[in-house]
Design an enzyme around this catalytic site. Sequence first.
Site, PDB file in Angstrom:
ATOM      1  N   SER A  52       0.767   4.251   1.092  1.00 35.03           N
ATOM      2  CA  SER A  52       1.024   5.035   2.298  1.00 35.03           C
ATOM      3  C   SER A  52       2.076   4.369   3.183  1.00 35.03           C
ATOM      4  CB  SER A  52      -0.265   5.234   3.071  1.00 35.03           C
ATOM      5  OG  SER A  52      -0.826   3.984   3.359  1.00 35.03           O
ATOM      6  N   LYS A  53       2.329   3.067   2.943  1.00 32.22           N
ATOM      7  CA  LYS A  53       3.298   2.376   3.789  1.00 32.22           C
ATOM      8  C   LYS A  53       4.624   2.198   3.066  1.00 32.22           C
ATOM      9  CE  LYS A  53       0.310   0.113   6.960  1.00 32.22           C
ATOM     10  NZ  LYS A  53      -1.020   0.043   6.344  1.00 32.22           N
ATOM     11  N   SER A  54       4.789   2.820   1.902  1.00 26.91           N
ATOM     12  CA  SER A  54       6.018   2.573   1.161  1.00 26.91           C
ATOM     13  C   SER A  54       6.741   3.883   0.887  1.00 26.91           C
ATOM     14  CB  SER A  54       5.698   1.884  -0.168  1.00 26.91           C
ATOM     15  OG  SER A  54       5.374   2.849  -1.129  1.00 26.91           O
ATOM     16  N   LYS A 106       0.849  -1.183   0.000  1.00 23.02           N
ATOM     17  CA  LYS A 106       0.000   0.000   0.000  1.00 23.02           C
ATOM     18  C   LYS A 106       0.891   1.242   0.000  1.00 23.02           C
ATOM     19  CE  LYS A 106      -3.506   2.240   2.760  1.00 23.02           C
ATOM     20  NZ  LYS A 106      -4.385   2.256   3.893  1.00 23.02           N
TER      21      LYS A 106
END
Length: 321
Positions: A255-257, A253
Amino acid sequence: MSAAKSSTGTGTIATADAEPYRGRFAPSPTGPLHFGSLIAAVGSYLEARVHRGTWSLRIENVDRTREVPGAADLIIRALAALGFEWDGPIVYQSDRTAAYLTALDRLASAGLVYACSCSRTEIEARLQGVPSTGDDMRYPGTCRSGPRHPERALATRFRVPPGSVRFVDDLLGEVSQDVAAEVGDFVVRRRDGYVAYQLAVVLDDAALGITHVVRGADLLDNTPRQILLQRALGLPVPRYAHLPLAVDAAGAKLSKSAQSVPVDPSRASALLWEALDFLKQSPPDFLATAPLADVWTWAFGHWDLSRLRGQTRGVAPAGPT
Ligand code: GLU
């Protein structure tokens, strides 16, 4: 939670003028605008505009503990620089506390909520060995007949009725979730006093008269909870379309990378082109360097939401956004 993956939708993507269309974009000010939220902004905006509807901007800062100072203004400035034009004043959830508390009172008078003293650790301990099908930590109903520890700060939970909640997503087709089994009674007011997102979003959409919610597929499994609250409060249920979630090349996802970098509005045309490409609109190459107004004009003339039917994820561009 299940979505009819093979479905090609219902063929009910609204046609223009069927009813007044009211859409919205509702970013949380937890950081500057990134590509994932740009997708929701572009998709919801174009859908509203091609239906000759209105499009509201709402800053979802109900959770003041997650709000990053200055982020709301950065998001608003980036949207303006990208050429978005919202209707009416910007709504801030932090101004809406009175409406939220009134709704909580109504739910309480109807016996639809109860006070809960359980800590996360206690819920986890109770669920040990109990298989869960949901993503969230399912609440086992410990405090349904009264809080175990009334002396503590108490959260408020919605009493979820048994059975599946079904709705037809304009992109994903029929979706159903047994909220009682997969999520359990969920929190509508946290023990720190803040109203939970699920309740705030339902009340805000109703107050704005939102008819169509277009947002990221990461929120798909929240929708059945929101529909339960709409039913309990006698509010209309909008139509929903969940856009593919932006992931990086490895499938994480956004937002997590590392790709969750803020978008750079000085690249406005290229950025909008990338968003349209992600949204499967096949923008012609020359538009990436055309004046911003030309990119929007092309988008207004060519936007077709149905190109995204059945898609739950898409790979975001690798370069700078
Ligand atoms: N505030 C949410 C977010 O930024 C979106 C909520 C919604 O569109 O319903 O992810």
